[in-house]
Design an enzyme around this catalytic site. Structure first.
Site, PDB file in Angstrom:
ATOM      1  N   SER A  14       0.836  -1.206   0.000  1.00 24.65           N
ATOM      2  CA  SER A  14       0.000   0.000   0.000  1.00 24.65           C
ATOM      3  C   SER A  14       0.866   1.249   0.000  1.00 24.65           C
ATOM      4  CB  SER A  14      -0.868  -0.024   1.255  1.00 24.65           C
ATOM      5  OG  SER A  14      -1.463   1.230   1.469  1.00 24.65           O
ATOM      6  N   TYR A  54      -2.777  -0.738  10.716  1.00 20.85           N
ATOM      7  CA  TYR A  54      -2.964  -1.466   9.458  1.00 20.85           C
ATOM      8  C   TYR A  54      -1.762  -1.211   8.533  1.00 20.85           C
ATOM      9  CZ  TYR A  54      -4.186  -2.030   4.592  1.00 20.85           C
ATOM     10  OH  TYR A  54      -4.128  -2.354   3.258  1.00 20.85           O
ATOM     11  N   LYS A  92       1.662  -3.547   6.737  1.00 19.33           N
ATOM     12  CA  LYS A  92       2.133  -3.600   5.344  1.00 19.33           C
ATOM     13  C   LYS A  92       3.628  -3.290   5.279  1.00 19.33           C
ATOM     14  CE  LYS A  92      -1.690  -4.770   3.578  1.00 19.33           C
ATOM     15  NZ  LYS A  92      -1.878  -6.037   2.873  1.00 19.33           N
TER      16      LYS A  92
HETATM   17  P1  NAD Z   1     -11.017  -7.423   1.070  1.00 16.33           P
HETATM   18  O1  NAD Z   1     -11.297  -7.415   2.524  1.00 16.33           O
HETATM   19  O2  NAD Z   1     -12.144  -7.249   0.121  1.00 16.33           O
HETATM   20  O3  NAD Z   1     -10.258  -8.772   0.684  1.00 16.33           O
HETATM   21  C1  NAD Z   1      -9.431  -9.453   1.571  1.00 16.33           C
HETATM   22  C2  NAD Z   1      -9.872 -10.913   1.568  1.00 16.33           C
HETATM   23  O4  NAD Z   1      -9.030 -11.661   2.435  1.00 16.33           O
HETATM   24  C3  NAD Z   1     -11.304 -11.092   2.064  1.00 16.33           C
HETATM   25  O5  NAD Z   1     -11.991 -11.913   1.145  1.00 16.33           O
HETATM   26  C4  NAD Z   1     -11.145 -11.784   3.405  1.00 16.33           C
HETATM   27  O6  NAD Z   1     -12.228 -12.634   3.694  1.00 16.33           O
HETATM   28  C5  NAD Z   1      -9.844 -12.537   3.220  1.00 16.33           C
HETATM   29  N1  NAD Z   1      -9.082 -12.804   4.438  1.00 16.33           N
HETATM   30  C6  NAD Z   1      -8.751 -11.935   5.430  1.00 16.33           C
HETATM   31  N2  NAD Z   1      -8.019 -12.546   6.364  1.00 16.33           N
HETATM   32  C7  NAD Z   1      -7.876 -13.843   5.966  1.00 16.33           C
HETATM   33  C8  NAD Z   1      -7.222 -14.978   6.499  1.00 16.33           C
HETATM   34  N3  NAD Z   1      -6.573 -14.919   7.659  1.00 16.33           N
HETATM   35  N4  NAD Z   1      -7.263 -16.132   5.817  1.00 16.33           N
HETATM   36  C9  NAD Z   1      -7.932 -16.213   4.643  1.00 16.33           C
HETATM   37  N5  NAD Z   1      -8.565 -15.186   4.086  1.00 16.33           N
HETATM   38  C10 NAD Z   1      -8.543 -14.011   4.738  1.00 16.33           C
HETATM   39  O7  NAD Z   1      -9.891  -6.343   0.800  1.00 16.33           O
HETATM   40  P2  NAD Z   1      -9.307  -5.794  -0.586  1.00 16.33           P
HETATM   41  O8  NAD Z   1      -9.658  -4.375  -0.693  1.00 16.33           O
HETATM   42  O9  NAD Z   1      -9.642  -6.730  -1.680  1.00 16.33           O
HETATM   43  O10 NAD Z   1      -7.763  -5.876  -0.257  1.00 16.33           O
HETATM   44  C11 NAD Z   1      -6.942  -6.936  -0.711  1.00 16.33           C
HETATM   45  C12 NAD Z   1      -5.528  -6.685  -0.249  1.00 16.33           C
HETATM   46  O11 NAD Z   1      -5.074  -5.420  -0.741  1.00 16.33           O
HETATM   47  C13 NAD Z   1      -5.367  -6.604   1.262  1.00 16.33           C
HETATM   48  O12 NAD Z   1      -4.127  -7.170   1.603  1.00 16.33           O
HETATM   49  C14 NAD Z   1      -5.357  -5.115   1.537  1.00 16.33           C
HETATM   50  O13 NAD Z   1      -4.681  -4.814   2.722  1.00 16.33           O
HETATM   51  C15 NAD Z   1      -4.602  -4.615   0.323  1.00 16.33           C
HETATM   52  N6  NAD Z   1      -4.842  -3.208  -0.006  1.00 16.33           N
HETATM   53  C16 NAD Z   1      -6.120  -2.767  -0.211  1.00 16.33           C
HETATM   54  C17 NAD Z   1      -6.349  -1.437  -0.526  1.00 16.33           C
HETATM   55  C18 NAD Z   1      -7.753  -0.913  -0.714  1.00 16.33           C
HETATM   56  O14 NAD Z   1      -7.930   0.304  -0.683  1.00 16.33           O
HETATM   57  N7  NAD Z   1      -8.757  -1.751  -0.943  1.00 16.33           N
HETATM   58  C19 NAD Z   1      -5.273  -0.564  -0.631  1.00 16.33           C
HETATM   59  C20 NAD Z   1      -3.981  -1.025  -0.416  1.00 16.33           C
HETATM   60  C21 NAD Z   1      -3.790  -2.377  -0.109  1.00 16.33           C
HETATM   61  C1  WQD Z   2      -9.867   9.098   0.719  1.00 14.24           C
HETATM   62  C2  WQD Z   2     -10.051  10.580   1.019  1.00 14.24           C
HETATM   63  C3  WQD Z   2     -10.432  11.044   3.343  1.00 14.24           C
HETATM   64  C4  WQD Z   2     -14.278   9.045   3.675  1.00 14.24           C
HETATM   65  C5  WQD Z   2      -7.209   4.203   2.905  1.00 14.24           C
HETATM   66  C6  WQD Z   2      -6.110   3.552   3.703  1.00 14.24           C
HETATM   67  C7  WQD Z   2      -5.011   3.093   2.792  1.00 14.24           C
HETATM   68  C8  WQD Z   2      -5.565   2.212   1.700  1.00 14.24           C
HETATM   69  C9  WQD Z   2      -6.726   2.828   0.996  1.00 14.24           C
HETATM   70  C10 WQD Z   2      -5.939  -0.042   2.142  1.00 14.24           C
HETATM   71  C11 WQD Z   2      -9.333  11.018   2.295  1.00 14.24           C
HETATM   72  C12 WQD Z   2     -11.651  11.423   2.522  1.00 14.24           C
HETATM   73  C13 WQD Z   2     -13.095   9.562   3.185  1.00 14.24           C
HETATM   74  C14 WQD Z   2     -15.311   9.935   4.082  1.00 14.24           C
HETATM   75  C15 WQD Z   2     -13.908  11.783   3.434  1.00 14.24           C
HETATM   76  N1  WQD Z   2      -6.030   1.030   2.302  1.00 14.24           N
HETATM   77  N2  WQD Z   2     -12.909  10.894   3.066  1.00 14.24           N
HETATM   78  N3  WQD Z   2     -15.082  11.279   3.941  1.00 14.24           N
HETATM   79  O1  WQD Z   2      -7.563   7.215   3.589  1.00 14.24           O
HETATM   80  O2  WQD Z   2      -6.621   7.555   1.255  1.00 14.24           O
HETATM   81  O3  WQD Z   2      -6.655   5.327   2.218  1.00 14.24           O
HETATM   82  O4  WQD Z   2      -7.706   3.289   1.938  1.00 14.24           O
HETATM   83  O5  WQD Z   2      -6.132  -1.078   2.311  1.00 14.24           O
HETATM   84  O6  WQD Z   2      -4.073   2.403   3.565  1.00 14.24           O
HETATM   85  O7  WQD Z   2      -5.600   4.473   4.646  1.00 14.24           O
HETATM   86  O8  WQD Z   2      -8.767   6.328   1.528  1.00 14.24           O
HETATM   87  O9  WQD Z   2     -11.106   6.259   0.794  1.00 14.24           O
HETATM   88  O10 WQD Z   2     -10.624   6.329   3.268  1.00 14.24           O
HETATM   89  O11 WQD Z   2     -10.178   8.354   1.887  1.00 14.24           O
HETATM   90  O12 WQD Z   2     -13.758  13.006   3.347  1.00 14.24           O
HETATM   91  O13 WQD Z   2     -16.374   9.545   4.566  1.00 14.24           O
HETATM   92  O14 WQD Z   2     -11.454  10.820   1.264  1.00 14.24           O
HETATM   93  O15 WQD Z   2     -10.205  11.996   4.363  1.00 14.24           O
HETATM   94  O16 WQD Z   2      -8.847  12.301   2.067  1.00 14.24           O
HETATM   95  P1  WQD Z   2      -7.364   6.715   2.217  1.00 14.24           P
HETATM   96  P2  WQD Z   2     -10.242   6.744   1.890  1.00 14.24           P
END
Ligand code: NAD
Ligand code: WQD
Length: 346
Positions: free
Chosen positions: A123, A148, A152
């Site tokens: 991330s 969180y 990472k």
């Molecule tokens: P998500 O929660 O939709 O998907 C994660 C999946 O992992 C879920 O299906 C959950 O059931 C499964 N899971 C969690 N813990 C588990 C375990 N111990 N064993 C087996 N399965 C497990 O989240 P996502 O948005 O698809 O994110 C996927 C990956 O990307 C994660 O590692 C998350 O941290 C990372 N990530 C997400 C974002 C974002 O904004 N969505 C941003 C940066 C990184």
């Molecule tokens: C985006 C912008 C908020 C909600 C987070 C995690 C990051 C990654 C992605 C992964 C920000 C603003 C949001 C609301 C708002 N995670 N906001 N009102 O914070 O950039 O990143 O998700 O797994 O690690 O920190 O994403 O979508 O929460 O926010 O004003 O109700 O929207 O302040 O500027 P963020 P976000």
């Protein structure tokens, strides 16, 4: 054959679609703690291809061992993790156990099975708080503002040390910016449980009438309109980066990191305006104080991904919102109340 941990989740399901379409055979391991089996049914519907689904936990060595014994896995795409920033501050140990402990268990099982290729869901949060808003891979990593993000950072550092200790490993750390949107079909998308934490799911639930209004966190940032800026990336573009990264690490050992973002930053106000324009729906909002731990602005410099793995995003912000809205209006309750038939893949 590939093992996809967390493959039923938002990013995992979209990536699984593309992997299946590219001809890979897939085993998904997911404990369904934050996802639904229906997502995998939909993946099957989109691709018209089968996959193996194992309901289980990455922290369970017996399950991992069985998977590596039963299927000829050559690489792992590791999405499984907990990802709620606020929750990670209330339950740090859960996050350390699942995200760090779980990854260690996975790496141990991989080593035992002599599988050395891993694509990791990292991330942009691992850059911490910086004065530079455009983030580059060679910048020093910072301390994330929440637990969180810390998990990472720890996993990235662990992968770095592992690959320094032995040249058998190949790691791709994909540093995601802000993934949004949904598959064009409207069959899979983001299905947050309860009130969404992230901006776009929140905005779309306001637009569809499930929530009253958006709280914009902070209007006094040092940005042109005072609201915070992020780099939003279409989920299908993000998914595509996994294929490119996988192909690259199959041929290049070592520890690699790539920013996966568009390089464009949009403020919260700009997102609200774009959402209203694309969908024709009004999005009511109020300014409230900044959310703790938020940074003012960041966007990706994604040149390294373009040069090294040949990845470039294809979708713009309008597409992202369009596809999100298509998903939201076709599935107002997410995957709940789906009447698709469930079949057993195993
Ligand atoms: P998500 O929660 O939709 O998907 C994660 C999946 O992992 C879920 O299906 C959950 O059931 C499964 N899971 C969690 N813990 C588990 C375990 N111990 N064993 C087996 N399965 C497990 O989240 P996502 O948005 O698809 O994110 C996927 C990956 O990307 C994660 O590692 C998350 O941290 C990372 N990530 C997400 C974002 C974002 O904004 N969505 C941003 C940066 C990184
Ligand atoms: C985006 C912008 C908020 C909600 C987070 C995690 C990051 C990654 C992605 C992964 C920000 C603003 C949001 C609301 C708002 N995670 N906001 N009102 O914070 O950039 O990143 O998700 O797994 O690690 O920190 O994403 O979508 O929460 O926010 O004003 O109700 O929207 O302040 O500027 P963020 P976000």
């Amino acid at each position: 054959m590939l093992l996809v941990t967390g493959g039923a989740g938002y990013i995992g399901s979209h990536t699984t679609v593309q992997l299946l379409q590219a001809g890979y055979e897939i085993v998904v391991l997911d404990n369904l703690s934050n996802s639904s089996f229906t997502a995998l049914e939909r993946v099957r519907q989109i691709t018209n291809k089968d996959l193996v689904f194992v309901e289980g936990d990455i922290r369970d060595p017996k399950v991992l061992k069985k998977i590596f014994q039963n299927y000829p896995i050559t690489a792992v795409l590791h999405f499984a993790a907990l990802k709620a920033v606020g929750e990670s501050m209330d339950q740090p140990l859960e996050y350390f156990d699942n995200n760090i402990g779980g990854t260690i268990k996975l790496l141990q099982a991989m080593e035992e099975a002599q599988v050395y290729h891993l694509v990791f869901s990292s991330s942009a949060t691992i850059y911490g708080e910086t004065d530079q808003w455009e983030l580059e891979e060679n910048m020093p990593l910072g301390m994330p503002t929440n637990n969180y993000g810390y998990t990472k950072l720890v996993v990235e550092q662990m992968l770095q040390k592992l690959s320094a200790a032995s040249n058998k490993w190949s790691f791709a750390n994909l540093r995601y910016f802000n993934p949004i949107g949904a598959h064009e079909s409207g069959l899979i998308g983001e299905d947050p449980q309860g009130i969404p934490n992230n901006l776009l799911p929140f905005v779309s639930q306001v637009a569809i009438g499930k929530l009253d209004y958006l709280r914009i966190f902070g209007s006094d940032y040092p940005t042109p309109d005072g609201t915070a800026i992020r780099d939003y990336i279409h989920i299908v573009d993000l998914a595509n980066a996994h294929l490119k990264a996988l192909q690259y690490i199959e041929e290049n050992r070592g520890n690699h990191a790539w920013n996966i973002g568009t390089g464009n930053g949009y403020s919260v106000r700009q997102i609200v305006e774009a959402f209203e324009q694309v969908t024709g729906q009004e999005v009511a909002f109020q300014y409230v104080p900044r959310r703790e731990g938020d940074i003012a602005a960041c966007w990706a410099n994604a040149d390294k991904a373009a040069t090294e793995i040949g990845w470039k995003p294809a979708y713009n912000l309008q597409d992202m919102i369009n596809h999100l809205w298509n998903w939201q209006t076709n599935n107002p309750h997410g995957y709940a109340n789906s009447n698709l038939e469930v079949t057993d893949f195993a």
